[in-house]
Design a protein around this motif. Sequence first.
Motif, short mmCIF file in Angstrom:
data_model
loop_
_atom_site.label_atom_id
_atom_site.label_comp_id
_atom_site.label_asym_id
_atom_site.label_seq_id
_atom_site.Cartn_x
_atom_site.Cartn_y
_atom_site.Cartn_z
N LEU A 59 1.36 3.63 -3.04
CA LEU A 59 0.30 4.46 -3.63
C LEU A 59 0.22 5.85 -3.02
O LEU A 59 0.49 6.03 -1.84
CB LEU A 59 -1.05 3.77 -3.42
CG LEU A 59 -1.21 2.43 -4.11
CD1 LEU A 59 -2.43 1.72 -3.57
CD2 LEU A 59 -1.32 2.63 -5.62
N ARG B 223 -8.66 1.32 1.68
CA ARG B 223 -8.46 1.62 0.26
C ARG B 223 -9.56 1.09 -0.65
O ARG B 223 -9.57 1.40 -1.84
CB ARG B 223 -7.13 1.00 -0.20
CG ARG B 223 -5.92 1.60 0.46
CD ARG B 223 -5.73 3.04 0.02
NE ARG B 223 -4.39 3.48 0.34
CZ ARG B 223 -3.74 4.41 -0.34
NH1 ARG B 223 -4.32 5.04 -1.34
NH2 ARG B 223 -2.53 4.77 0.02
N HIS C 69 -5.01 8.52 -0.10
CA HIS C 69 -6.43 8.78 -0.40
C HIS C 69 -6.91 8.23 -1.74
O HIS C 69 -7.97 8.63 -2.19
CB HIS C 69 -6.75 10.29 -0.35
CG HIS C 69 -6.27 10.94 0.89
ND1 HIS C 69 -6.61 10.50 2.15
CD2 HIS C 69 -5.45 11.99 1.08
CE1 HIS C 69 -6.02 11.24 3.06
NE2 HIS C 69 -5.31 12.15 2.44
N GLN C 70 -6.15 7.38 -2.38
CA GLN C 70 -6.67 6.81 -3.62
C GLN C 70 -7.40 5.53 -3.26
O GLN C 70 -6.84 4.69 -2.55
CB GLN C 70 -5.49 6.49 -4.54
CG GLN C 70 -5.83 6.66 -5.99
CD GLN C 70 -4.62 6.36 -6.86
OE1 GLN C 70 -3.47 6.42 -6.41
NE2 GLN C 70 -4.87 6.02 -8.09
N ASP C 71 -8.64 5.36 -3.69
CA ASP C 71 -9.29 4.08 -3.39
C ASP C 71 -9.71 3.35 -4.66
O ASP C 71 -9.63 3.90 -5.77
CB ASP C 71 -10.41 4.22 -2.36
CG ASP C 71 -11.51 5.14 -2.82
OD1 ASP C 71 -11.40 5.66 -3.93
OD2 ASP C 71 -12.47 5.33 -2.06
N TRP D 32 0.82 -1.23 0.00
CA TRP D 32 0.00 0.00 0.00
C TRP D 32 0.84 1.26 0.00
O TRP D 32 0.41 2.31 -0.46
CB TRP D 32 -0.95 0.00 1.20
CG TRP D 32 -1.89 -1.15 1.16
CD1 TRP D 32 -1.85 -2.28 1.92
CD2 TRP D 32 -3.01 -1.31 0.26
NE1 TRP D 32 -2.87 -3.15 1.56
CE2 TRP D 32 -3.59 -2.57 0.56
CE3 TRP D 32 -3.57 -0.52 -0.75
CZ2 TRP D 32 -4.71 -3.05 -0.12
CZ3 TRP D 32 -4.69 -1.00 -1.42
CH2 TRP D 32 -5.24 -2.25 -1.11
N VAL E 135 -9.37 -4.80 -5.87
CA VAL E 135 -7.94 -4.94 -5.59
C VAL E 135 -7.56 -6.41 -5.78
O VAL E 135 -8.24 -7.31 -5.25
CB VAL E 135 -7.59 -4.47 -4.17
CG1 VAL E 135 -6.12 -4.74 -3.86
CG2 VAL E 135 -7.91 -2.99 -4.00
#
Length: 288
Positions: free
Chosen positions: A182, A236, A185-187, A179, A191
Amino acid sequence: MTAAPAAACPIELNLGQAMAQARARGLDRLDAQWLLGHVLRRPRSWLIAHEDAKLDANQAHGYAELCQRRADGEPLAYLMGEWEFHGLVFGVTPDVLIPRPDTEILVDWALELLLQRGQSEPRVLDLGTGSGAIALAVAHRHPSARVTATDLSDAALAVAQNNAERLGLTLNWHRGNWWRALPAHQDFDLVLSNPPYIAAGDPHLPALHNEPLLALTPGGDGLDALREIIVGAVARLAKDGWLLLEHGWDQAEAVTRLLQNAGLAQIATRLDIEGRPRCTGGRQGSAD
Ligand code: GLN
């Protein structure tokens, strides 16, 4: 000083003889054919119809060398420099894991979910992408997906980016550890990961010594990377987002428990081509 006798060089070898020599070195028929096709840049079907065609000295030498390396245990995929996965051809080097047919189950599951959800531009993430096989297969088969892929290894990312170029696909790439690779705050709606999951003491590990250890084992009980991915996923995954993971044949229960503890719902496991539990996933738990 006398020159080495010319008879030491293979002269006028035809395909049938080259194949026979490869078999004599202990190669199985298919491997011998794949490598011969690779050296001659011909499909295997062509080889079968042209047993009398001749190899020139360079080709004969290159073929003999590849056969020896194969006989010494190097995987066919690395010798050929490419490997098929989910109907696509991927460039592979010893910097990346060789894509396995078992992992196609993860891709199929992902594609099913994307179809069911019918979102216009689903955000998909592949953690620890290696050759890019999972991320690029999904991007290829579901062109509206916006796909992000990460890897800790610069060399692996270079292989994956090269594959994206070959396939004419555009992805977002990030280098880093799970994680942490990245931006904040990117979701994501979906995944995916085939992380290293082989336990440090697993008796099968030595047989895989040609592949990058980093991609095969996180050490210990083999669950560390899966734990880290599952624990981090909660922050996420978008509402109703899914997490799908590949794992070892004996890890489905442990992964199910980790997903439950993380609050995921609709947890399910899928079997690999040999009928062993190989992928487990769940949906971001929401109020319902
Ligand atoms: N599935 C691979 C194997 O068993 C291992 C890949 C991995 O650890 N992710 O050979």
